[in-house]
Scaffold this motif. Structure first.
Motif, PDB file in Angstrom:
ATOM      1  N   THR A  23       0.810  -1.217   0.000  1.00 33.98           N
ATOM      2  CA  THR A  23       0.000   0.000   0.000  1.00 33.98           C
ATOM      3  C   THR A  23       0.847   1.272   0.000  1.00 33.98           C
ATOM      4  OG1 THR A  23      -0.134  -0.092   2.415  1.00 33.98           O
ATOM      5  CG2 THR A  23      -1.919  -1.131   1.172  1.00 33.98           C
ATOM      6  N   PRO A  25       2.638   4.274  -1.296  1.00 31.60           N
ATOM      7  CA  PRO A  25       2.542   4.932  -2.606  1.00 31.60           C
ATOM      8  C   PRO A  25       3.879   5.008  -3.322  1.00 31.60           C
ATOM      9  CG  PRO A  25       2.349   6.548  -0.837  1.00 31.60           C
ATOM     10  CD  PRO A  25       2.333   5.199  -0.189  1.00 31.60           C
ATOM     11  N   CYS A 103      -6.480   9.125  -8.843  1.00 31.70           N
ATOM     12  CA  CYS A 103      -5.508   8.106  -8.441  1.00 31.70           C
ATOM     13  C   CYS A 103      -6.135   6.718  -8.370  1.00 31.70           C
ATOM     14  CB  CYS A 103      -4.853   8.496  -7.115  1.00 31.70           C
ATOM     15  SG  CYS A 103      -3.621   9.808  -7.333  1.00 31.70           S
ATOM     16  N   GLU A 104      -7.405   6.637  -8.019  1.00 29.84           N
ATOM     17  CA  GLU A 104      -8.094   5.341  -8.061  1.00 29.84           C
ATOM     18  C   GLU A 104      -8.132   4.814  -9.491  1.00 29.84           C
ATOM     19  OE1 GLU A 104     -11.885   6.141  -6.330  1.00 29.84           O
ATOM     20  OE2 GLU A 104     -11.143   6.036  -4.256  1.00 29.84           O
ATOM     21  N   ASP A 107      -4.603   3.678 -10.485  1.00 33.76           N
ATOM     22  CA  ASP A 107      -4.255   2.392  -9.883  1.00 33.76           C
ATOM     23  C   ASP A 107      -4.804   1.231 -10.705  1.00 33.76           C
ATOM     24  OD1 ASP A 107      -2.843   3.548  -7.837  1.00 33.76           O
ATOM     25  OD2 ASP A 107      -4.456   3.398  -6.356  1.00 33.76           O
ATOM     26  N   ASN A 108      -5.990   1.425 -11.283  1.00 34.79           N
ATOM     27  CA  ASN A 108      -6.596   0.385 -12.122  1.00 34.79           C
ATOM     28  C   ASN A 108      -5.960   0.327 -13.505  1.00 34.79           C
ATOM     29  OD1 ASN A 108      -8.500  -0.597 -10.275  1.00 34.79           O
ATOM     30  ND2 ASN A 108      -9.903   1.077 -10.709  1.00 34.79           N
ATOM     31  N   PRO A 111      -1.245  -0.140 -13.001  1.00 37.42           N
ATOM     32  CA  PRO A 111      -0.808  -0.712 -11.723  1.00 37.42           C
ATOM     33  C   PRO A 111       0.713  -0.754 -11.582  1.00 37.42           C
ATOM     34  CG  PRO A 111      -1.710  -2.419 -13.181  1.00 37.42           C
ATOM     35  CD  PRO A 111      -2.035  -1.104 -13.802  1.00 37.42           C
ATOM     36  N   GLY A 114       1.803   2.251  -9.770  1.00 36.60           N
ATOM     37  CA  GLY A 114       1.081   2.499  -8.538  1.00 36.60           C
ATOM     38  C   GLY A 114       1.713   1.808  -7.341  1.00 36.60           C
ATOM     39  N   PRO A 115       1.130   2.001  -6.176  1.00 38.09           N
ATOM     40  CA  PRO A 115      -0.015   2.864  -5.927  1.00 38.09           C
ATOM     41  C   PRO A 115       0.299   4.343  -6.186  1.00 38.09           C
ATOM     42  CG  PRO A 115       0.327   1.330  -4.092  1.00 38.09           C
ATOM     43  CD  PRO A 115       1.543   1.259  -4.962  1.00 38.09           C
ATOM     44  N   HIS A 116      -0.736   5.085  -6.588  1.00 36.64           N
ATOM     45  CA  HIS A 116      -0.624   6.522  -6.837  1.00 36.64           C
ATOM     46  C   HIS A 116      -1.287   7.278  -5.686  1.00 36.64           C
ATOM     47  CE1 HIS A 116      -0.662   4.380 -10.689  1.00 36.64           C
ATOM     48  NE2 HIS A 116       0.126   5.337 -11.156  1.00 36.64           N
ATOM     49  N   LYS A 117      -0.718   8.382  -5.319  1.00 33.25           N
ATOM     50  CA  LYS A 117      -1.304   9.175  -4.230  1.00 33.25           C
ATOM     51  C   LYS A 117      -1.342  10.649  -4.623  1.00 33.25           C
ATOM     52  CE  LYS A 117      -0.914  10.379   0.673  1.00 33.25           C
ATOM     53  NZ  LYS A 117      -0.199  10.163   1.959  1.00 33.25           N
ATOM     54  N   LYS A 345      -1.050   9.437 -17.050  1.00 39.44           N
ATOM     55  CA  LYS A 345      -0.609   8.167 -17.652  1.00 39.44           C
ATOM     56  C   LYS A 345       0.221   8.421 -18.913  1.00 39.44           C
ATOM     57  CE  LYS A 345      -3.732   5.546 -19.471  1.00 39.44           C
ATOM     58  NZ  LYS A 345      -4.876   4.635 -19.717  1.00 39.44           N
TER      59      LYS A 345
END
Length: 383
Positions: A23, A25, A103-104, A107-108, A111, A114-117, A345
């Motif tokens: 988890t 970032p 960021c959600e 993350d999809n 990946p 990620g994780p991106h924050k 991206k």
């Protein structure tokens, strides 16, 4: 051989460590914007920072003293405006939500990076750049992307924010091992245009069919002093490019005009001004209008008070506008969130750490902050 209790305990520690790493970032997106006071009692400090910032406003003499005097003088009037829109600016709320949703999605979609924050770095009110980067450093981010939330670049807004980040690291080195890159503008991103076009269509649908075809679309953006335009500021041309892209999405279905708002002081500014344009069209007998905040990505004082109250309500009634509707800022529109994620991206995929346009100064630039800042970004930004 370890006792069973020790094995269980060790397994728990390893599991917890793996969970933490999963988890932690990896990519930080620093969302840069001007910001706005959340409370009325923050208004004076907010105005003081603006009026004493020479990147934003160049006063003829004694910037610190004159700027402080102007801020103090304007505070009661501006406080009254914030009180009339609920007591403060919602820009932090919107920026946090936009960052979370972006960021959600990243993350999809990506990946591997990620994780991106998301982090928020406002120029004139908390959280400041120093707050954002303190959190970035604490999180051990591997790649920090400074992402301007001004789609169109201006030396007075984007430039001031980037110069402030430079000054922050002029006093101390960036975190060791962290990559730093920049997204400085995105005025013609297709999804940005689609978002605005979708919001415009929604407002057009609220106009009676017999009036709809004749509605004039007024694209309103914060104006600039003409001396900044003549210095070479890219902002007017980039706002115009966004307008053209949006109208292409609408198949140029309606008459439209780019207008300018928020003029301050006696010097000549870029026009026509939004209020004067409304008056002018009414004199021509054109009394159905759509107002679009084309350079703002979320609601704040210039949309909620200047456009909604001063122009679409008070002025419209005064001059006899029959129908006037204000298009929402992008806020959390799904197409806008997709735009933000796609911009980040694509930036990572293209591996251009900082654009050549950003590093190129205005032809008549005399600002030492810009000279030193752009040199610094050219040296430290890399993939």
């Amino acid at each position: 051989m370890l006792p069973r209790r020790s094995i269980v305990s060790l397994g728990h520690v390893i599991s917890k460590k793996l969970s933490t790493n999963a988890t932690k970032p990896k990519t930080g997106v620093i969302m840069v914007n001007m910001g706005g006071p959340e409370r009325v009692d923050q208004v004076h400090d907010y105005l003081h920072k603006i009026m004493t910032d020479r990147d934003m406003i160049q006063l003829p003499i004694a910037q610190d003293r004159l700027g402080a005097w102007i801020a103090k003088r304007r505070t009661p009037e501006v406080q009254k405006k914030y009180a009339e829109i609920g007591g403060g600016s919602p820009i932090l709320k919107w920026t946090k939500l936009q960052g979370k949703l972006m960021c959600e999605m990243l993350d999809n979609q990506s990946p591997e990076t990620g994780p991106h924050k998301p982090y928020v770095a406002f120029r004139y009110v908390e959280p400041f750049a120093q707050d954002a980067f303190a959190e970035v450093e604490k999180d051990g981010i591997e790649h920090a992307i400074i992402f301007s939330q001004y789609p169109q670049y201006s030396c007075a807004t984007s430039g001031s924010s980037f110069n402030e980040i430079y000054r922050l690291f002029k006093r101390r080195a960036p975190p060791n091992g962290m990559k730093l890159t920049v997204i400085d503008r995105w005025p013609t991103h297709p999804l940005l245009a689609k978002c605005f076009a979708d919001n415009i269509r929604k407002e057009l649908e609220q106009i009676p069919e017999n009036k709809r075809r004749d509605a004039i679309i007024l694209f309103s953006a914060h104006s600039l002093p003409l001396k900044a335009v003549n210095r070479g500021d890219a902002y007017p041309s980039e706002v115009g490019a966004t307008v053209h892209q949006v109208m292409q999405e609408l198949n140029f279905s309606h008459p439209y005009q780019l207008v300018w708002q928020s003029k301050v002081g006696p010097l000549p500014w870029l026009g026509p001004m939004t209020d004067e344009a409304i008056k002018g069209y009414v004199k021509q007998g054109k009394k159905t209008m759509i107002v679009v905040p084309i350079a703002f990505v979320n609601e704040h004082i210039e949309t909620l008070h200047e456009l909604d109250i001063e122009y679409c309500k008070d002025l419209a009634k005064e001059v006899g506008v029959e129908i006037i509707r204000r298009v929402s800022a992008p806020n959390d529109h799904p197409l806008f969130i997709q735009a933000l994620a796609d911009i980040v991206k694509s930036h990572i995929k293209n591996k251009v750490p900082v654009s050549a346009k950003f590093l190129n100064r205005c032809p008549h630039c005399t600002n030492a902050n810009c000279i030193n800042s752009k040199k610094w970004y050219s040296e430290v930004c890399s993939f």
